[in-house]
Scaffold this motif. Structure first.
Motif, PDB file in Angstrom:
ATOM      1  N   ALA A  61       0.653  -1.254  -0.300  1.00 50.74           N
ATOM      2  CA  ALA A  61      -0.096   0.101  -0.091  1.00 50.74           C
ATOM      3  C   ALA A  61       0.944   1.183   0.079  1.00 50.74           C
ATOM      4  N   PRO A  62       0.372   2.389  -0.505  1.00 50.99           N
ATOM      5  CA  PRO A  62       1.128   3.637  -0.420  1.00 50.99           C
ATOM      6  C   PRO A  62       1.673   3.982   1.132  1.00 50.99           C
ATOM      7  N   GLU A  63       2.688   4.331   1.121  1.00 51.01           N
ATOM      8  CA  GLU A  63       3.412   4.753   2.436  1.00 51.01           C
ATOM      9  C   GLU A  63       2.786   6.034   3.079  1.00 51.01           C
ATOM     10  N   SER A  64       2.806   6.333   4.351  1.00 51.22           N
ATOM     11  CA  SER A  64       1.867   7.363   5.108  1.00 51.22           C
ATOM     12  C   SER A  64       2.289   8.469   4.588  1.00 51.22           C
ATOM     13  N   SER A  65       3.553   8.884   4.165  1.00 51.24           N
ATOM     14  CA  SER A  65       3.824  10.331   3.677  1.00 51.24           C
ATOM     15  C   SER A  65       3.787  10.266   1.962  1.00 51.24           C
ATOM     16  N   GLN A  66       3.209   9.150   1.560  1.00 54.77           N
ATOM     17  CA  GLN A  66       3.249   9.400   0.109  1.00 54.77           C
ATOM     18  C   GLN A  66       1.959  10.185  -0.386  1.00 54.77           C
ATOM     19  N   LEU A  67       2.263  10.967  -1.517  1.00 51.98           N
ATOM     20  CA  LEU A  67       1.219  11.667  -2.116  1.00 51.98           C
ATOM     21  C   LEU A  67       1.034  10.980  -3.518  1.00 51.98           C
ATOM     22  N   CYS A  68      -0.616  11.087  -3.897  1.00 50.37           N
ATOM     23  CA  CYS A  68      -0.868  10.672  -5.135  1.00 50.37           C
ATOM     24  C   CYS A  68      -1.613  11.816  -5.975  1.00 50.37           C
ATOM     25  N   ARG A  69      -2.156  11.478  -6.906  1.00 43.91           N
ATOM     26  CA  ARG A  69      -2.964  12.513  -7.927  1.00 43.91           C
ATOM     27  C   ARG A  69      -4.315  11.772  -7.883  1.00 43.91           C
ATOM     28  N   ASN A  70      -5.137  12.705  -7.681  1.00 36.01           N
ATOM     29  CA  ASN A  70      -6.675  12.199  -7.952  1.00 36.01           C
ATOM     30  C   ASN A  70      -6.993  12.474  -9.463  1.00 36.01           C
ATOM     31  N   ASP A  71      -8.355  12.219  -9.537  1.00 39.09           N
ATOM     32  CA  ASP A  71      -8.648  12.284 -11.009  1.00 39.09           C
ATOM     33  C   ASP A  71      -8.641  13.958 -11.499  1.00 39.09           C
ATOM     34  N   ASP A  72      -8.479  14.811 -10.638  1.00 35.60           N
ATOM     35  CA  ASP A  72      -8.519  16.103 -10.970  1.00 35.60           C
ATOM     36  C   ASP A  72      -6.918  16.517 -11.143  1.00 35.60           C
ATOM     37  N   SER A  73      -6.094  15.677 -10.794  1.00 35.23           N
ATOM     38  CA  SER A  73      -4.422  15.676 -10.807  1.00 35.23           C
ATOM     39  C   SER A  73      -4.265  16.658  -9.504  1.00 35.23           C
ATOM     40  N   ASN A  74      -5.039  16.487  -8.637  1.00 37.47           N
ATOM     41  CA  ASN A  74      -4.616  17.260  -7.414  1.00 37.47           C
ATOM     42  C   ASN A  74      -4.045  16.256  -6.259  1.00 37.47           C
ATOM     43  N   LEU A  75      -2.832  16.636  -5.535  1.00 38.59           N
ATOM     44  CA  LEU A  75      -2.286  15.881  -4.623  1.00 38.59           C
ATOM     45  C   LEU A  75      -3.341  15.604  -3.461  1.00 38.59           C
ATOM     46  N   TYR A  76      -3.111  14.259  -3.084  1.00 36.51           N
ATOM     47  CA  TYR A  76      -3.650  13.950  -1.886  1.00 36.51           C
ATOM     48  C   TYR A  76      -2.957  12.818  -1.001  1.00 36.51           C
ATOM     49  N   GLN A  77      -3.140  12.569   0.237  1.00 34.29           N
ATOM     50  CA  GLN A  77      -2.387  11.629   0.902  1.00 34.29           C
ATOM     51  C   GLN A  77      -2.889  10.271   0.839  1.00 34.29           C
ATOM     52  N   CYS A  78      -2.542   9.526  -0.347  1.00 33.23           N
ATOM     53  CA  CYS A  78      -3.029   8.429  -0.470  1.00 33.23           C
ATOM     54  C   CYS A  78      -2.658   7.194   0.520  1.00 33.23           C
ATOM     55  N   LYS A 174      14.748   6.637   0.245  1.00 39.29           N
ATOM     56  CA  LYS A 174      16.003   5.869   0.902  1.00 39.29           C
ATOM     57  C   LYS A 174      17.098   6.540   0.049  1.00 39.29           C
ATOM     58  N   ALA A 175      17.323   6.872  -1.310  1.00 43.81           N
ATOM     59  CA  ALA A 175      18.251   7.373  -1.746  1.00 43.81           C
ATOM     60  C   ALA A 175      18.245   9.042  -1.525  1.00 43.81           C
ATOM     61  N   GLY A 176      17.604   9.582  -0.518  1.00 44.41           N
ATOM     62  CA  GLY A 176      17.689  10.777  -0.278  1.00 44.41           C
ATOM     63  C   GLY A 176      16.820  11.859  -0.823  1.00 44.41           C
ATOM     64  N   GLY A 177      15.653  11.431  -1.635  1.00 42.04           N
ATOM     65  CA  GLY A 177      14.561  12.054  -2.310  1.00 42.04           C
ATOM     66  C   GLY A 177      13.848  12.647  -1.048  1.00 42.04           C
ATOM     67  N   ARG A 178      13.052  13.844  -1.236  1.00 44.65           N
ATOM     68  CA  ARG A 178      12.188  14.151  -0.384  1.00 44.65           C
ATOM     69  C   ARG A 178      10.753  13.513  -0.724  1.00 44.65           C
ATOM     70  N   PRO A 179       9.866  13.307   0.312  1.00 46.65           N
ATOM     71  CA  PRO A 179       8.502  12.666   0.177  1.00 46.65           C
ATOM     72  C   PRO A 179       7.945  13.324  -0.946  1.00 46.65           C
ATOM     73  N   ALA A 180       7.864  14.678  -1.097  1.00 47.59           N
ATOM     74  CA  ALA A 180       7.086  15.344  -2.216  1.00 47.59           C
ATOM     75  C   ALA A 180       7.602  15.142  -3.553  1.00 47.59           C
ATOM     76  N   THR A 181       8.858  15.130  -3.780  1.00 45.24           N
ATOM     77  CA  THR A 181       9.609  14.724  -4.884  1.00 45.24           C
ATOM     78  C   THR A 181       9.346  13.406  -5.212  1.00 45.24           C
ATOM     79  N   CYS A 182       9.365  12.455  -4.579  1.00 47.46           N
ATOM     80  CA  CYS A 182       9.343  10.909  -4.770  1.00 47.46           C
ATOM     81  C   CYS A 182       7.972  10.623  -4.820  1.00 47.46           C
ATOM     82  N   SER A 183       6.983  11.405  -4.703  1.00 51.66           N
ATOM     83  CA  SER A 183       5.411  11.023  -4.671  1.00 51.66           C
ATOM     84  C   SER A 183       5.118  11.335  -6.090  1.00 51.66           C
ATOM     85  N   ASP A 184       4.595  10.314  -6.690  1.00 48.48           N
ATOM     86  CA  ASP A 184       3.968  10.474  -8.171  1.00 48.48           C
ATOM     87  C   ASP A 184       5.018  11.334  -8.911  1.00 48.48           C
TER      88      ASP A 184
END
Length: 190
Positions: A61-78, A174-184
């Motif tokens: 399942a998506p990680e707690s800090s992970q963001l996804c985009r909904n059908d309107d391309s808005n970020l949400y905490q998936c 793990k490679a040093g990326g920030r959650p926002a840049t690693c999400s979607d």
């Protein structure tokens, strides 16, 4: 003569009782590893029963800090949405969760297939079929592949928008990326 018959019946009953007790103990020992009880949700693919953390086998399942985009391309905490869906399932169907251990992960958690009741629906299958988790073929060998295809086709859960597979998200962080840049593909949508 009558006393011998009584002793014989007592001895037979004692032997029968002993055999029954041994059979019962071996049946209990075979199921001693099974975890059954009220589950609490840790995240979208991890629950806890009687203080034991259980990672649901074959799904991710998506990680707690992970963001996804909904059908309107808005970020949400998936990741949070996945955990809330699992909590909602456990709340809606008030049956004990039965988990059957398969392995231990590198964090020491029990890895198990779990169902609502015995027999009951497979929780991992439900999460994948409703788009709250992915079939993790590295472990599942495709067990939930059909459920995932159905969720994708219907646009359920994370399939309604876009996302990065949780295992790729973790590797990026793990490679040093920030959650926002690693999400979607968040960097492309600024």
């Amino acid at each position: 003569m009558k006393d011998k018959k009584i002793i014989s019946k007592v001895e037979i009953n004692r032997i029968f009782g002993l055999v029954l007790a041994v059979a019962s103990l071996s049946a209990l020992a075979a199921r001693a590893d099974d975890l059954i009880g009220q589950a609490s949700v840790i995240d979208g693919d991890t629950i806890e029963i009687h203080g034991t953390r259980i990672r649901l086998w074959g799904i991710d399942a998506p990680e707690s800090s992970q963001l996804c985009r909904n059908d309107d391309s808005n970020l949400y905490q998936c990741g949070r949405a996945s955990a809330m869906a699992l909590a909602g399932l456990l709340w809606a169907i008030k049956r004990p969760v039965s988990c059957f251990p398969v392995d231990r992960d590198k964090y020491g958690r029990t890895v198990a297939t779990c169902s609502l009741g015995t027999p009951g629906p497979d929780i991992g299958h439900w999460l994948v079929a409703n788009g709250h988790a992915l079939d993790w073929p590295k472990y599942s060998k495709g067990k939930y592949e059909d459920a995932q295809r159905s969720a994708e086709k219907a646009g359920r859960g994370i399939w309604a928008g876009s996302f990065v597979e949780p295992w790729q998200y973790r590797a990026c962080v793990k490679a040093g990326g920030r959650p926002a840049t690693c999400s979607d593909d968040a960097a492309d949508h600024r």
